[in-house]
Design an enzyme around this catalytic site. Structure first.
Site, PDB file in Angstrom:
ATOM      1  N   ARG A   1       0.829  -1.224   0.000  1.00  0.00           N
ATOM      2  CA  ARG A   1       0.000   0.000   0.000  1.00  0.00           C
ATOM      3  C   ARG A   1       0.859   1.269   0.000  1.00  0.00           C
ATOM      4  O   ARG A   1       0.508   2.273   0.630  1.00  0.00           O
ATOM      5  CB  ARG A   1      -0.943   0.034   1.217  1.00  0.00           C
ATOM      6  CG  ARG A   1      -1.950  -1.102   1.257  1.00  0.00           C
ATOM      7  CD  ARG A   1      -2.986  -0.984   0.148  1.00  0.00           C
ATOM      8  NE  ARG A   1      -4.053  -1.968   0.313  1.00  0.00           N
ATOM      9  CZ  ARG A   1      -4.016  -3.211  -0.169  1.00  0.00           C
ATOM     10  NH1 ARG A   1      -2.960  -3.630  -0.870  1.00  0.00           N
ATOM     11  NH2 ARG A   1      -5.028  -4.023   0.003  1.00  0.00           N
TER      12      ARG A   1
ATOM     13  N   SER B   1     -11.145  -0.381   2.605  1.00  0.00           N
ATOM     14  CA  SER B   1     -10.446  -0.616   3.879  1.00  0.00           C
ATOM     15  C   SER B   1      -9.941   0.713   4.420  1.00  0.00           C
ATOM     16  O   SER B   1      -9.245   1.438   3.717  1.00  0.00           O
ATOM     17  CB  SER B   1      -9.237  -1.526   3.678  1.00  0.00           C
ATOM     18  OG  SER B   1      -9.655  -2.723   3.089  1.00  0.00           O
TER      19      SER B   1
ATOM     20  N   GLU C   1      -5.482   4.029   5.660  1.00  0.00           N
ATOM     21  CA  GLU C   1      -5.099   3.799   4.256  1.00  0.00           C
ATOM     22  C   GLU C   1      -5.434   5.015   3.384  1.00  0.00           C
ATOM     23  O   GLU C   1      -4.596   5.444   2.589  1.00  0.00           O
ATOM     24  CB  GLU C   1      -5.808   2.538   3.748  1.00  0.00           C
ATOM     25  CG  GLU C   1      -5.231   2.000   2.464  1.00  0.00           C
ATOM     26  CD  GLU C   1      -5.973   0.768   1.971  1.00  0.00           C
ATOM     27  OE1 GLU C   1      -5.870  -0.286   2.596  1.00  0.00           O
ATOM     28  OE2 GLU C   1      -6.655   0.883   0.941  1.00  0.00           O
TER      29      GLU C   1
HETATM   30  C1  FAD Z   1     -15.385  -0.064  -1.983  1.00  0.00           C
HETATM   31  C2  FAD Z   1     -13.886   0.157  -2.095  1.00  0.00           C
HETATM   32  C3  FAD Z   1     -13.046  -0.931  -2.206  1.00  0.00           C
HETATM   33  C4  FAD Z   1     -11.655  -0.749  -2.319  1.00  0.00           C
HETATM   34  N1  FAD Z   1     -10.868  -1.854  -2.443  1.00  0.00           N
HETATM   35  C5  FAD Z   1      -9.525  -1.704  -2.551  1.00  0.00           C
HETATM   36  C6  FAD Z   1      -8.682  -2.853  -2.677  1.00  0.00           C
HETATM   37  O1  FAD Z   1      -9.140  -3.995  -2.710  1.00  0.00           O
HETATM   38  N2  FAD Z   1      -7.343  -2.655  -2.763  1.00  0.00           N
HETATM   39  C7  FAD Z   1      -6.802  -1.402  -2.762  1.00  0.00           C
HETATM   40  O2  FAD Z   1      -5.571  -1.315  -2.849  1.00  0.00           O
HETATM   41  N3  FAD Z   1      -7.578  -0.301  -2.665  1.00  0.00           N
HETATM   42  C8  FAD Z   1      -8.920  -0.418  -2.553  1.00  0.00           C
HETATM   43  N4  FAD Z   1      -9.714   0.690  -2.431  1.00  0.00           N
HETATM   44  C9  FAD Z   1      -9.101   2.020  -2.401  1.00  0.00           C
HETATM   45  C10 FAD Z   1      -9.102   2.759  -3.764  1.00  0.00           C
HETATM   46  O3  FAD Z   1     -10.062   2.221  -4.608  1.00  0.00           O
HETATM   47  C11 FAD Z   1      -7.742   2.695  -4.457  1.00  0.00           C
HETATM   48  O4  FAD Z   1      -6.731   3.197  -3.611  1.00  0.00           O
HETATM   49  C12 FAD Z   1      -7.730   3.492  -5.774  1.00  0.00           C
HETATM   50  O5  FAD Z   1      -6.523   3.263  -6.453  1.00  0.00           O
HETATM   51  C13 FAD Z   1      -7.906   4.991  -5.559  1.00  0.00           C
HETATM   52  O6  FAD Z   1      -8.099   5.571  -6.834  1.00  0.00           O
HETATM   53  P1  FAD Z   1      -8.756   6.992  -7.017  1.00  0.00           P
HETATM   54  O7  FAD Z   1      -8.633   7.338  -8.457  1.00  0.00           O
HETATM   55  O8  FAD Z   1     -10.116   7.003  -6.463  1.00  0.00           O
HETATM   56  O9  FAD Z   1      -7.767   7.898  -6.157  1.00  0.00           O
HETATM   57  P2  FAD Z   1      -8.147   9.189  -5.297  1.00  0.00           P
HETATM   58  O10 FAD Z   1      -8.920   8.788  -4.094  1.00  0.00           O
HETATM   59  O11 FAD Z   1      -8.732  10.222  -6.171  1.00  0.00           O
HETATM   60  O12 FAD Z   1      -6.697   9.657  -4.844  1.00  0.00           O
HETATM   61  C14 FAD Z   1      -5.949   8.881  -3.932  1.00  0.00           C
HETATM   62  C15 FAD Z   1      -4.550   9.487  -3.811  1.00  0.00           C
HETATM   63  O13 FAD Z   1      -3.882   9.363  -5.057  1.00  0.00           O
HETATM   64  C16 FAD Z   1      -3.524  10.664  -5.573  1.00  0.00           C
HETATM   65  N5  FAD Z   1      -3.740  10.605  -7.029  1.00  0.00           N
HETATM   66  C17 FAD Z   1      -4.856  10.208  -7.688  1.00  0.00           C
HETATM   67  N6  FAD Z   1      -4.633  10.223  -9.018  1.00  0.00           N
HETATM   68  C18 FAD Z   1      -3.359  10.662  -9.209  1.00  0.00           C
HETATM   69  C19 FAD Z   1      -2.548  10.904 -10.353  1.00  0.00           C
HETATM   70  N7  FAD Z   1      -3.004  10.698 -11.594  1.00  0.00           N
HETATM   71  N8  FAD Z   1      -1.292  11.363 -10.157  1.00  0.00           N
HETATM   72  C20 FAD Z   1      -0.814  11.589  -8.915  1.00  0.00           C
HETATM   73  N9  FAD Z   1      -1.530  11.383  -7.791  1.00  0.00           N
HETATM   74  C21 FAD Z   1      -2.797  10.915  -7.945  1.00  0.00           C
HETATM   75  C22 FAD Z   1      -4.452  11.632  -4.871  1.00  0.00           C
HETATM   76  O14 FAD Z   1      -3.879  12.929  -4.825  1.00  0.00           O
HETATM   77  C23 FAD Z   1      -4.570  10.994  -3.502  1.00  0.00           C
HETATM   78  O15 FAD Z   1      -3.437  11.294  -2.736  1.00  0.00           O
HETATM   79  C24 FAD Z   1     -11.109   0.555  -2.327  1.00  0.00           C
HETATM   80  C25 FAD Z   1     -11.975   1.655  -2.226  1.00  0.00           C
HETATM   81  C26 FAD Z   1     -13.345   1.466  -2.111  1.00  0.00           C
HETATM   82  C27 FAD Z   1     -14.253   2.663  -2.025  1.00  0.00           C
END
Ligand code: FAD
Length: 342
Positions: free
Chosen positions: A168, A242, A338
């Site tokens: 992570r 999580s 996380e």
């Molecule tokens: C129901 C649910 C289940 C999930 N299951 C998992 C799982 O099984 N495993 C897991 O690892 N995660 C899981 N997650 C967490 C999440 O889905 C992941 O971490 C995902 O990669 C976040 O993507 P996002 O585009 O929504 O990022 P955001 O929430 O928009 O951003 C997260 C972070 O990344 C940065 N960021 C986003 N895009 C960029 C970019 N292009 N360049 C630089 N920085 C950037 C943001 O500034 C922030 O710091 C889950 C979430 C939910 C709601």
């Protein structure tokens, strides 16, 4: 040519974060092409503002309004871009929906990403915390990515070593990589695909489908079925998956805990450390299904904090802190969140 990006003020982020928290950004721009990043950040009025790069908002907690510039990554595009002896290289733009991308690779007949099906968010965020599920992490299928450096306006390519992937975690969560914007990610998918069923729950789900030799599509369907059963759909109940990382402790600390708590759930890591199940620790402290104000612990999975309706980021933080305090008092273990707190 891409259209000039439109700057918006006092912009509601409620529909752009999966917790559904109603925070506002003083400045907001939707980025649909990499060239727009350079254009926006060349504006001196914007370049000096605090920045939040936003993907799908599924791994962050908005603890209040954001007084700064939100760069909402909405660039699209995905393609097979090359081949090596053992792999097919596929690339997607940062704003692509992650699950949509996984589905697209499967439709191309390419396996490799199926264990990560149905994780919310964008492709560009996948390397940030090295997303992982069911025995697979981004780093296992990663080839390279392109970053835009707002400080110089230059693009650069990072390979896996440069990304410093860990559980992570990646360089992008640390000083050396913070602030860089990921604009596209390339994955190396195996030509000779084999199912990765190391994770017992997934192996059982596949076995229950009655297929001795599952296809990548069938493994994806199994992953999707398990996730739908276990996790709340953010479209229905606000959450960020999580909420805490599984804490990793030394072998001695784990042994001491086992003497006191013989049922402690623990998994030995390759380096001899022990990973504890954060959800189990929270459950044992009696938090499963409990609420504090409008924020609660999901009744089916203690690792997931939810917005029961109208919760603020401060409500969720208060709940998280109360859980951390209880787990620390009972087990002497610090639970690390996380999601990123904004
Ligand atoms: C129901 C649910 C289940 C999930 N299951 C998992 C799982 O099984 N495993 C897991 O690892 N995660 C899981 N997650 C967490 C999440 O889905 C992941 O971490 C995902 O990669 C976040 O993507 P996002 O585009 O929504 O990022 P955001 O929430 O928009 O951003 C997260 C972070 O990344 C940065 N960021 C986003 N895009 C960029 C970019 N292009 N360049 C630089 N920085 C950037 C943001 O500034 C922030 O710091 C889950 C979430 C939910 C709601």
């Amino acid at each position: 040519m891409h259209p000039e990006p439109i700057l918006q003020h006092d912009f509601s982020l409620r529909d752009l974060n999966t917790f559904g928290i109603d925070a506002r950004a003083s400045h907001y721009v939707r980025i649909s092409a990499t060239a727009q990043l350079a254009a926006v950040l060349a504006n001196p009025a914007l370049a000096g503002l605090p920045r939040l790069v936003l993907g799908g908002g599924s791994n962050l907690l908005l603890t209040g309004n954001f007084d700064g510039l939100v760069l909402h990554m909405a660039s699209s595009g995905r393609a097979v871009v090359g081949e090596t002896g053992e792999h097919v290289l596929v690339r997607a733009q940062a704003g692509e929906n992650w699950h949509g991308f996984v589905e697209w690779t499967l439709a191309q007949g390419l396996g490799g990403l199926e264990n990560l099906a149905l994780i919310p968010g964008t492709v560009g965020a996948a390397p940030i915390q090295n997303i992982g599920a069911y025995g697979l992490e981004t780093k296992d299928v990663f080839h390279s990515l392109t970053v835009f450096d707002p400080a110089t306006g230059a693009l650069a390519t990072f390979d896996g070593a440069a990304c410093r992937f860990a559980y992570r975690d990646s360089v992008f969560k640390h000083e050396a990589g913070r602030g860089l914007v990921i604009v596209d990610v390339t994955f190396a998918l195996p030509r000779m695909w084999r199912p990765n069923l190391r994770y017992a729950e997934l192996a059982n789900e596949v076995a229950a489908m009655g297929t001795a030799e599952p296809t990548a599509r069938q493994v994806a369907d199994a992953v999707i079925a398990i996730r739908r059963r276990k996790l709340p759909d953010p479209a229905v109940i606000g959450n960020a998956g999580s909420f805490f990382k599984n804490p990793v402790v030394g072998a001695a600390q784990c042994a001491a805990l086992l003497e006191k708590f013989p049922n402690l759930v623990h998994h030995r890591q390759d380096d001899g450390t022990e990973k504890l199940a954060a959800g189990w620790l929270i459950d044992q402290c009696g938090w499963k299904g409990k609420s504090l104000g409008a924020a609660g612990v999901y009744p089916k999975q203690a690792l997931v904090l939810v917005n029961n309706g109208g919760a603020t980021g401060a409500d969720v933080r208060r709940l998280a802190e109360a859980i951390q305090a209880d787990v620390r008092e009972r087990y002497g273990v610090l639970l690390e969140p996380e999601p990123v707190f904004i």
